[in-house]
Write a protein that holds these residues in place. Structure first.
Motif, PDB file in Angstrom:
ATOM      1  N   THR A  62      -9.248  13.012  -3.752  1.00 47.52           N
ATOM      2  CA  THR A  62      -8.117  12.609  -4.540  1.00 47.52           C
ATOM      3  C   THR A  62      -6.933  12.150  -4.169  1.00 47.52           C
ATOM      4  O   THR A  62      -6.125  11.393  -4.523  1.00 47.52           O
ATOM      5  CB  THR A  62      -7.937  13.772  -5.875  1.00 47.52           C
ATOM      6  N   ALA A  63      -6.535  13.073  -3.251  1.00 43.16           N
ATOM      7  CA  ALA A  63      -5.034  12.574  -2.348  1.00 43.16           C
ATOM      8  C   ALA A  63      -5.146  11.425  -1.738  1.00 43.16           C
ATOM      9  O   ALA A  63      -4.076  10.295  -1.461  1.00 43.16           O
ATOM     10  CB  ALA A  63      -4.708  13.867  -1.374  1.00 43.16           C
ATOM     11  N   ALA A  64      -6.257  10.942  -1.224  1.00 43.26           N
ATOM     12  CA  ALA A  64      -6.397   9.893  -0.371  1.00 43.26           C
ATOM     13  C   ALA A  64      -6.351   8.628  -1.334  1.00 43.26           C
ATOM     14  O   ALA A  64      -5.802   7.810  -1.078  1.00 43.26           O
ATOM     15  CB  ALA A  64      -7.953   9.671   0.256  1.00 43.26           C
ATOM     16  N   GLY A  65      -6.819   9.003  -2.738  1.00 47.49           N
ATOM     17  CA  GLY A  65      -6.738   7.840  -3.681  1.00 47.49           C
ATOM     18  C   GLY A  65      -5.483   7.723  -4.164  1.00 47.49           C
ATOM     19  O   GLY A  65      -4.692   6.567  -4.411  1.00 47.49           O
ATOM     20  N   LEU A  66      -4.774   8.868  -4.134  1.00 48.99           N
ATOM     21  CA  LEU A  66      -3.227   8.753  -4.768  1.00 48.99           C
ATOM     22  C   LEU A  66      -2.347   8.141  -3.766  1.00 48.99           C
ATOM     23  O   LEU A  66      -1.428   7.232  -3.860  1.00 48.99           O
ATOM     24  CB  LEU A  66      -2.683  10.028  -4.923  1.00 48.99           C
ATOM     25  N   VAL A  67      -2.570   8.286  -2.060  1.00 48.61           N
ATOM     26  CA  VAL A  67      -1.849   7.463  -1.230  1.00 48.61           C
ATOM     27  C   VAL A  67      -1.966   5.857  -1.377  1.00 48.61           C
ATOM     28  O   VAL A  67      -1.093   5.288  -1.240  1.00 48.61           O
ATOM     29  CB  VAL A  67      -2.416   8.187   0.338  1.00 48.61           C
ATOM     30  N   ILE A  68      -3.421   5.830  -1.547  1.00 52.99           N
ATOM     31  CA  ILE A  68      -3.739   4.033  -1.521  1.00 52.99           C
ATOM     32  C   ILE A  68      -3.046   3.512  -2.680  1.00 52.99           C
ATOM     33  O   ILE A  68      -2.505   2.472  -2.597  1.00 52.99           O
ATOM     34  CB  ILE A  68      -5.171   4.025  -1.486  1.00 52.99           C
ATOM     35  N   ALA A  69      -3.090   4.495  -3.628  1.00 54.04           N
ATOM     36  CA  ALA A  69      -2.289   3.826  -5.023  1.00 54.04           C
ATOM     37  C   ALA A  69      -0.969   3.478  -4.778  1.00 54.04           C
ATOM     38  O   ALA A  69      -0.265   2.939  -5.154  1.00 54.04           O
ATOM     39  CB  ALA A  69      -2.585   4.715  -6.132  1.00 54.04           C
ATOM     40  N   ALA A  70      -0.248   4.507  -3.991  1.00 54.20           N
ATOM     41  CA  ALA A  70       1.068   4.628  -3.865  1.00 54.20           C
ATOM     42  C   ALA A  70       1.465   3.363  -3.041  1.00 54.20           C
ATOM     43  O   ALA A  70       2.559   2.885  -3.054  1.00 54.20           O
ATOM     44  CB  ALA A  70       1.581   5.831  -2.980  1.00 54.20           C
ATOM     45  N   GLY A  71       0.459   2.809  -2.100  1.00 60.42           N
ATOM     46  CA  GLY A  71       0.735   1.653  -1.284  1.00 60.42           C
ATOM     47  C   GLY A  71       0.344   0.206  -1.924  1.00 60.42           C
ATOM     48  O   GLY A  71       0.509  -0.567  -1.265  1.00 60.42           O
ATOM     49  N   GLY A  72       0.036   0.619  -3.375  1.00 63.72           N
ATOM     50  CA  GLY A  72      -0.240  -0.854  -3.983  1.00 63.72           C
ATOM     51  C   GLY A  72      -1.577  -1.058  -4.162  1.00 63.72           C
ATOM     52  O   GLY A  72      -1.770  -2.245  -4.855  1.00 63.72           O
ATOM     53  N   GLY A  73      -2.488  -0.106  -3.671  1.00 64.59           N
ATOM     54  CA  GLY A  73      -3.849  -0.629  -3.930  1.00 64.59           C
ATOM     55  C   GLY A  73      -4.557   0.252  -4.992  1.00 64.59           C
ATOM     56  O   GLY A  73      -5.853   0.299  -4.902  1.00 64.59           O
ATOM     57  N   GLY A  74      -3.765   0.550  -5.930  1.00 59.11           N
ATOM     58  CA  GLY A  74      -4.502   1.387  -6.719  1.00 59.11           C
ATOM     59  C   GLY A  74      -5.308   0.703  -7.965  1.00 59.11           C
ATOM     60  O   GLY A  74      -5.399  -0.574  -7.931  1.00 59.11           O
ATOM     61  N   LEU A  75      -5.886   1.242  -9.107  1.00 64.38           N
ATOM     62  CA  LEU A  75      -6.710   0.606 -10.029  1.00 64.38           C
ATOM     63  C   LEU A  75      -6.102   0.855 -11.269  1.00 64.38           C
ATOM     64  O   LEU A  75      -5.302   1.893 -11.473  1.00 64.38           O
ATOM     65  CB  LEU A  75      -8.017   1.396 -10.212  1.00 64.38           C
ATOM     66  N   GLN A  76      -6.002   0.071 -12.357  1.00 62.32           N
ATOM     67  CA  GLN A  76      -5.576   0.142 -13.839  1.00 62.32           C
ATOM     68  C   GLN A  76      -6.633   0.854 -14.380  1.00 62.32           C
ATOM     69  O   GLN A  76      -7.627   0.386 -14.758  1.00 62.32           O
ATOM     70  CB  GLN A  76      -5.287  -1.058 -14.340  1.00 62.32           C
TER      71      GLN A  76
END
Length: 408
Positions: free
Chosen positions: A47-61
């Motif tokens: 989950t933390a990996a997803g949060l890190v990627i999302a923080a870098g602009g690669g998240g999902l809506q």
């Protein structure tokens, strides 16, 4: 002289497979790191990996989740819900009726407590009840992962699995009824929305019976303890999942009921690889990775104060009922406290219920969704760590059991 053209390397464009591969590598590395060095559940790292990627602009809506991402979430939850349903022995409820009161009590009290908080904040009514119902269940995926990764065995762990399975059924049914009710209020043909929910639930029961029968029939010819044969089981689950999606039946209720029905036919659970082998394991990693990617940081920030309030009253409600009823059910005070704390996690099921709710009710308040997602983020991370600690303190995890007196 012939001319030679060097391919412009800087113009190369990476396709989606590259980014999926990188995300999987990061999630796996973070999951293994927190497990090996901190003895935390791997899902925290995923989950933390997803949060890190999302923080870098690669998240999902989340509210407009891509069909491919939603298909992965549904598939992973189907595997996990079938697995936990098969772990639950409903005969235990007849032998110890107090478990029924604990299961119903903690779910109802959690729902009421969160609804009261939302009402005080001006967000009560049916929308608030539906949000609270989606958040009221303990995450069965987290309960199953904790049990498997740390080899947790004992009264607290078995009750955690049972209560999370029963609470999930209650949340699915409650959100389904409330979705139909909200749809009926917005429609001239009010019976249409209610019939749709009845159709979804009734179809799920039929599909669950079909899946249980198919698995029972195939088991006579294959040994599911073998990983190759277990892949066939994953295929059956995904095949029935595809049918339920096409017919708009409940994709959450079907695999859970199928697992329960299959277990009801035998005294002991079947033996098969965890998550039915490598394919199921990859789906689980992707599930928690997508959850992290979908938790939009801006939405989390806007709903965090309300989300913390929801998570707090929910935690108190889930602790109060086991403390009140744990003794008559056969638990010590330490075990009752541990069970109440272990019931905190919320994850995939609540997330999917909220997505379906927001899509089925177009006027659903975005403030409620933001608060609910913030509560899920808190409960998926902090709640999982608290559950891991509680299972250790209860003695269900061997590595942290107390040494006998007189030992060095």
């Amino acid at each position: 002289m012939p001319e030679f053209h060097v391919p412009p390397l800087l113009a190369l464009h990476a396709d989606g497979v590259l980014w999926v591969g990188l995300a999987l590598v990061l999630a796996t590395l973070m999951g293994e790191s927190v497990f090996r060095f901190l003895r935390w559940p791997r899902l925290i790292g995923y989950t933390a990996a997803g949060l890190v990627i999302a923080a870098g602009g690669g998240g999902l809506q989340a509210l407009s989740l891509q069909p491919s991402a939603r298909a992965i979430v549904d598939a992973a939850l189907a595997v996990l819900l079938f697995e936990i349903g098969h772990r639950v022995n409903l005969r235990w409820l007849r032998a110890n009726p107090w478990l029924v009161f604990i299961s119903l009590g903690e779910w109802v009290l959690s729902l009421v407590a969160m609804w009261v908080v939302l009402g005080l904040l001006g967000l009560g009514g049916l929308h608030g009840v539906a949000t609270a119902a989606a958040l009221a269940c303990t995450a069965p995926a987290v309960a199953l992962r904790l049990s498997g990764e740390f080899n947790a065995r004992g009264q607290v762990t078995e009750r955690l699995l049972l209560i999370s399975a029963l609470g999930t059924i209650l949340s699915i049914l409650a959100v389904g009824v409330l979705t139909g009710w909200l749809g009926a209020q917005a429609s001239v043909q009010w019976w249409n929305a209610l019939l749709q929910q009845g159709y979804a639930i009734g179809g799920a029961v039929l599909a669950a019976a079909l899946l249980a029968w198919a698995v029972n029939w195939v088991e006579r010819h294959f040994d599911f303890a073998d990983e190759g044969a277990a892949l066939l089981l994953v295929g059956l689950i995904l095949l029935v999942l595809s049918i339920t999606r096409m017919l708009h039946w409940s994709t959450l209720l079907t695999p859970l009921l199928a697992g329960l029905l299959l277990r009801a036919r035998s005294q002991r659970p079947r033996v098969w690889p965890r998550h039915f082998g490598t394919a199921g394991g990859v789906l689980v990693v992707l599930l928690f990775l997508i959850l992290g990617l979908s938790l939009n940081w801006a939405a989390l920030a806007s709903g965090m104060a309300m989300g913390l309030a929801l998570a707090g009253v929910r935690a108190l409600a889930k602790l109060a009922v086991p403390l009140a009823l744990g003794k008559p059910s056969g638990l010590s005070w330490r075990q009752s406290t541990a069970l109440g704390l272990a019931l905190n996690p919320a994850a995939g099921v609540s997330f999917v219920l909220l997505l379906d709710l927001a899509q089925a009710v177009p006027q659903f308040p975005h403030t409620l969704i933001a608060a609910a997602f913030a509560a899920i983020a808190v409960l998926e991370l902090a709640g999982t760590l608290l559950a891991r600690w509680a299972l250790g303190r209860s003695g269900d995890i061997a590595s942290v059991r107390k040494k006998p007196q007189g030992s060095a």
